[in-house]
Design a protein around this motif. Structure first.
Motif, short mmCIF file in Angstrom:
data_model
loop_
_atom_site.label_atom_id
_atom_site.label_comp_id
_atom_site.label_asym_id
_atom_site.label_seq_id
_atom_site.Cartn_x
_atom_site.Cartn_y
_atom_site.Cartn_z
N GLU A 42 0.81 -1.23 0.00
CA GLU A 42 0.00 0.00 0.00
C GLU A 42 0.84 1.28 0.00
N GLU A 43 2.18 1.14 0.15
CA GLU A 43 3.08 2.31 0.12
C GLU A 43 3.68 2.55 -1.26
N VAL A 44 3.62 1.52 -2.11
CA VAL A 44 4.25 1.60 -3.43
C VAL A 44 3.17 1.88 -4.48
N PHE A 45 3.41 2.93 -5.28
CA PHE A 45 2.40 3.39 -6.23
C PHE A 45 2.88 3.28 -7.67
N LYS A 46 1.93 2.96 -8.56
CA LYS A 46 2.24 2.90 -9.99
C LYS A 46 1.64 4.13 -10.66
N THR A 47 2.19 4.46 -11.81
CA THR A 47 1.75 5.62 -12.58
C THR A 47 1.11 5.12 -13.86
N LEU A 48 -0.16 5.41 -14.04
CA LEU A 48 -0.87 4.97 -15.24
C LEU A 48 -1.36 6.18 -16.04
N MET A 49 -1.32 6.03 -17.36
CA MET A 49 -1.80 7.10 -18.22
C MET A 49 -3.09 6.66 -18.89
N VAL A 63 0.20 -0.22 -6.13
CA VAL A 63 0.55 -1.26 -7.12
C VAL A 63 -0.33 -2.50 -7.05
N ASN A 64 -0.96 -2.74 -5.89
CA ASN A 64 -1.76 -3.96 -5.74
C ASN A 64 -3.24 -3.73 -6.02
N HIS A 65 -3.57 -2.60 -6.67
CA HIS A 65 -4.96 -2.29 -7.00
C HIS A 65 -5.14 -2.05 -8.49
N GLN A 66 -6.40 -2.13 -8.92
CA GLN A 66 -6.76 -1.83 -10.30
C GLN A 66 -7.37 -0.43 -10.33
N LEU A 67 -7.17 0.24 -11.43
CA LEU A 67 -7.73 1.58 -11.64
C LEU A 67 -9.19 1.46 -12.04
N ASN A 68 -10.05 2.28 -11.43
CA ASN A 68 -11.46 2.33 -11.82
C ASN A 68 -11.60 3.48 -12.82
N LYS A 79 -16.38 11.96 -19.89
CA LYS A 79 -17.44 10.95 -19.97
C LYS A 79 -16.86 9.56 -19.81
N LYS A 80 -15.77 9.31 -20.56
CA LYS A 80 -15.21 7.96 -20.61
C LYS A 80 -13.71 8.04 -20.84
N LEU A 81 -12.96 7.19 -20.15
CA LEU A 81 -11.51 7.12 -20.34
C LEU A 81 -11.10 5.68 -20.62
N GLN A 82 -9.97 5.55 -21.29
CA GLN A 82 -9.38 4.22 -21.50
C GLN A 82 -7.88 4.33 -21.24
N MET A 83 -7.26 3.19 -21.08
CA MET A 83 -5.81 3.19 -20.86
C MET A 83 -5.11 3.70 -22.12
N ALA A 84 -4.07 4.48 -21.93
CA ALA A 84 -3.28 4.98 -23.06
C ALA A 84 -2.42 3.85 -23.61
N GLN A 148 -4.70 16.32 -7.19
CA GLN A 148 -5.72 16.15 -6.14
C GLN A 148 -5.67 14.70 -5.66
N PHE A 149 -6.06 14.50 -4.40
CA PHE A 149 -6.24 13.15 -3.88
C PHE A 149 -7.69 12.75 -4.14
N VAL A 150 -7.89 11.64 -4.86
CA VAL A 150 -9.22 11.19 -5.25
C VAL A 150 -9.26 9.67 -5.16
N ASP A 151 -10.41 9.10 -4.77
CA ASP A 151 -10.54 7.64 -4.76
C ASP A 151 -10.68 7.18 -6.21
N VAL A 152 -9.69 6.43 -6.70
CA VAL A 152 -9.72 5.94 -8.09
C VAL A 152 -9.62 4.41 -8.17
N LEU A 153 -9.79 3.75 -7.03
CA LEU A 153 -9.61 2.30 -7.02
C LEU A 153 -10.89 1.54 -7.33
N ASP A 154 -10.70 0.36 -7.94
CA ASP A 154 -11.82 -0.53 -8.24
C ASP A 154 -12.26 -1.21 -6.95
#
Length: 154
Positions: A42-49, A63-68, A79-84, A148-154
């Protein structure tokens, strides 16, 4: 010194450097970093575009979570986003996949950091190359990225 380290240094942000031997066969760069640096997941973070086909955005999450994607889209007012595409992420950030740091990217993109980081005293993100992580205060990362800090986890 990677662009990420240069940006942090020029902004007088305190950070620590953590290097490890990257295994070319590792399936998950983030999980590998946590394991080799002996850090909590929970301390190690990944960077997703992510992209809405016109604009690109960055999300920083554990790193142990999926992006919502719905939550991230809402955070950026899309409206809608997808992985780059990985090649586009590399071109825009100036870093290789697996070493994309949220800091010091070629093109400064709007960024959100998962809310779980806010309660940590220190978080770890890629330092700009595989096998290099940077430890810093979540508030310092948010400040340097105007994020900003925002809840983005699945």
């Amino acid at each position: 010194m990677t662009p990420a380290c240069k940006v942090l240094k020029s902004n007088k942000i305190e950070y620590s450097i953590h290097e490890y031997e990257h295994d070319a066969n590792a399936k998950s760069f983030g999980l590998e970093a946590a394991e080799k640096l002996n850090l909590k997941l929970e301390e190690v973070f990944k960077t997703l575009m992510v992209t809405d086909e016109k604009n690109y955005f960055v999300a920083v999450l554990p790193v142990n979570h999926q992006l919502n994607l719905k939550k991230v889209a809402a955070a950026f007012g899309c409206k809608k986003l997808q992985m780059a595409e990985p090649k586009i992420a590399e071109r825009l950030s100036g870093y290789l996949v697996g070493g994309i740091s949220p800091v010091g990217q070629k093109k400064r993109l709007k960024t959100v950091i998962d809310a779980s980081a806010e309660s940590l005293s220190k978080m770890y993100v890629s330092g700009g190359k595989r096998g290099l992580d940077i430890g810093l205060k979540p508030q310092d990362l948010a400040q340097v990225l105007s994020a900003q800090f925002v809840d983005v986890l699945d």
